[in-house]
Write a protein that holds these residues in place. Sequence first.
Motif, PDB file in Angstrom:
ATOM      1  N   GLN A   1       0.804  -1.211   0.000  1.00  0.00           N
ATOM      2  CA  GLN A   1       0.000   0.000   0.000  1.00  0.00           C
ATOM      3  C   GLN A   1       0.845   1.272   0.000  1.00  0.00           C
ATOM      4  OE1 GLN A   1      -3.688  -0.122   2.486  1.00  0.00           O
ATOM      5  NE2 GLN A   1      -2.692  -1.864   3.462  1.00  0.00           N
ATOM      6  N   LYS A   2       2.146   1.112   0.291  1.00  0.00           N
ATOM      7  CA  LYS A   2       3.078   2.232   0.369  1.00  0.00           C
ATOM      8  C   LYS A   2       2.637   3.260   1.405  1.00  0.00           C
ATOM      9  CE  LYS A   2       5.009   1.929  -4.284  1.00  0.00           C
ATOM     10  NZ  LYS A   2       5.315   2.671  -5.544  1.00  0.00           N
ATOM     11  N   LEU A   3       2.455   2.775   2.632  1.00  0.00           N
ATOM     12  CA  LEU A   3       2.111   3.666   3.721  1.00  0.00           C
ATOM     13  C   LEU A   3       2.311   2.963   5.056  1.00  0.00           C
ATOM     14  CD1 LEU A   3      -1.413   3.370   4.777  1.00  0.00           C
ATOM     15  CD2 LEU A   3      -1.133   2.995   2.344  1.00  0.00           C
ATOM     16  N   TYR A   4       2.476   3.772   6.101  1.00  0.00           N
ATOM     17  CA  TYR A   4       2.557   3.237   7.449  1.00  0.00           C
ATOM     18  C   TYR A   4       1.145   2.955   7.943  1.00  0.00           C
ATOM     19  CZ  TYR A   4       7.513   4.338   7.949  1.00  0.00           C
ATOM     20  OH  TYR A   4       8.885   4.362   7.809  1.00  0.00           O
ATOM     21  N   ILE A   5       0.949   1.782   8.532  1.00  0.00           N
ATOM     22  CA  ILE A   5      -0.367   1.416   9.048  1.00  0.00           C
ATOM     23  C   ILE A   5      -0.205   0.845  10.453  1.00  0.00           C
ATOM     24  CG2 ILE A   5      -1.291   0.935   6.757  1.00  0.00           C
ATOM     25  CD1 ILE A   5      -1.007  -2.040   7.355  1.00  0.00           C
ATOM     26  N   GLU A   6      -1.284   0.916  11.214  1.00  0.00           N
ATOM     27  CA  GLU A   6      -1.305   0.295  12.532  1.00  0.00           C
ATOM     28  C   GLU A   6      -1.412  -1.218  12.348  1.00  0.00           C
ATOM     29  OE1 GLU A   6      -4.289   1.990  14.973  1.00  0.00           O
ATOM     30  OE2 GLU A   6      -3.544   4.044  14.737  1.00  0.00           O
ATOM     31  N   THR A   7      -0.553  -1.958  12.985  1.00  0.00           N
ATOM     32  CA  THR A   7      -0.465  -3.404  12.791  1.00  0.00           C
ATOM     33  C   THR A   7      -1.779  -4.110  13.116  1.00  0.00           C
ATOM     34  OG1 THR A   7       1.896  -3.350  13.297  1.00  0.00           O
ATOM     35  CG2 THR A   7       0.790  -5.486  13.455  1.00  0.00           C
ATOM     36  N   ASN A   8      -2.442  -3.680  14.177  1.00  0.00           N
ATOM     37  CA  ASN A   8      -3.678  -4.346  14.594  1.00  0.00           C
ATOM     38  C   ASN A   8      -4.925  -3.681  14.029  1.00  0.00           C
ATOM     39  OD1 ASN A   8      -2.287  -6.238  16.162  1.00  0.00           O
ATOM     40  ND2 ASN A   8      -2.191  -4.812  17.892  1.00  0.00           N
ATOM     41  N   SER A   9      -4.756  -2.569  13.330  1.00  0.00           N
ATOM     42  CA  SER A   9      -5.891  -1.863  12.722  1.00  0.00           C
ATOM     43  C   SER A   9      -5.489  -1.392  11.336  1.00  0.00           C
ATOM     44  CB  SER A   9      -6.303  -0.670  13.595  1.00  0.00           C
ATOM     45  OG  SER A   9      -6.653  -1.107  14.890  1.00  0.00           O
TER      46      SER A   9
END
Length: 357
Positions: free
Chosen positions: A212-220
Motif C-alpha cells: 500500500q506504500k504507507l505506514y499502518i497500525e499493525t492491529n488496525s
Amino acid sequence: MKKLFTIAMLSLTLVISPLLTQAASFSDVPRNHWAYEAIDQMSERGLINGYPDGTYRLNNPVTRAQAAKIVALAIGAKASPNFKTRFQDVGPAHGSYNYIRALTERGIFNDADQFRPNDPLTRAQMAKILTLGYEIIVDDNDFIRFRDVTKQSQYYGYITTIAELGITTTPPGGTFQPNDQLSRAHMAAFIQRAMEFEAKRQKGLIHYDQAQKLYIETNSPVTKPPVAKLADNASKTMELVNEQRTKQGGKPLTHDRELSKVAQAKAEDMAKNDYFSHTSPTYGSVEDMLSRFNYKWTAYGENIAMGYTTPVDVITGWMNSTGHRANILKAEFTHIGSGYATNAQGTTYWVHQFSRK
C-alpha cells in the motif's frame, strides 16, 4: 501514505458583552501551554535545556547546532572515531561538534565547507532532519499538500511525510511556512512526536506496508478512518460538549435548532467556497451571519475545525486548544448549534456556535 494521526485545523471566535531545568520549573512555561508536556518530557530526558535564569524562552529560535545536539541525543547517534567533516566554521572545540559529526556521517547534514552553526533552523530543515534521523520512508502518495510547498522544493517529500505521520500538526491545505524559523516550543513538540512514532514502530504497533506504500497500525490496518455522518455530527459532538461541561461542574447546553441552521450553513459555505475563516465571503462576520438568519442573542461564540474525521477527534482537538476549550466550557453560554459538511475532495468542515439568550 503514512496518515496515522488526525491532522486538522481549528479556529475560534468569542464575543461577550544553560541551567538544566524541567518544564515544571520554567517560569515562562505555564501548565496550560500547548507545548508544556513535550517540553517537560524532553527536558526530563536531557534533550532540551532551560536557561540559567529559570526560563525556557518558548519563542526563541533553535540554531542548527542546537538542533544537531537534540536530534543526535534523541536517536542515539554517535560518529565513528576517525570520521572528520569538511566544515571550516565548526571544530572540536565547539560544544555540538560531535553531534554535528554524527549526523553528518549519517548523511543528515551535507558535508560542506560551512555548517553555519548559529543560523536558525528552518521548519523545512527540521522536516528533513527528523525524516532522515528516524529513517522514515518517504513515498509519493501525497495525502497532504501545502500551498507553499511545491514538488520542486528539495524538502517536499520530508514535509509531507512528517505531516502525514502527525509529527507536525500543520493543517493540510494551508501553509507550512517552510522558511520560517523553528521555535524552541515547536522543536520540543516535533521531537516528542517523532519519538512516539519510533517507539510504536519499535514495538511493532505500526509498520510500513510495501504493497500500500504507507505506514499502518499493525492491529488496525484500515488506512482511512471513516468520516462522520451528518447526523453523527449534529448530535454526537453536542453530546460530547455537554459531557465536558458536566465534568467541569458546568451546566449542559440546550440544542438550539435555529442556531444549528446557522452553523450548518456556515459549514456548507466553507466547503463550497474553499475557505477556513470566521468571516464568510457569503455571510460576512459571525455577528453578520446571525443577524441575517434573524437569530437573537446576548452573547455568542464560534468554534470551527477542518480535516477531523470523527466527532471525538474534533472535540478532543477543541478541548486541547485553550480558546476553543474556553468557548465549550464558558458558563455564560446556554445554547449550542452544530454544523458539518464536506467538500468534493472529502475535506471535513465542523462548526459549533454557542449563544446566550
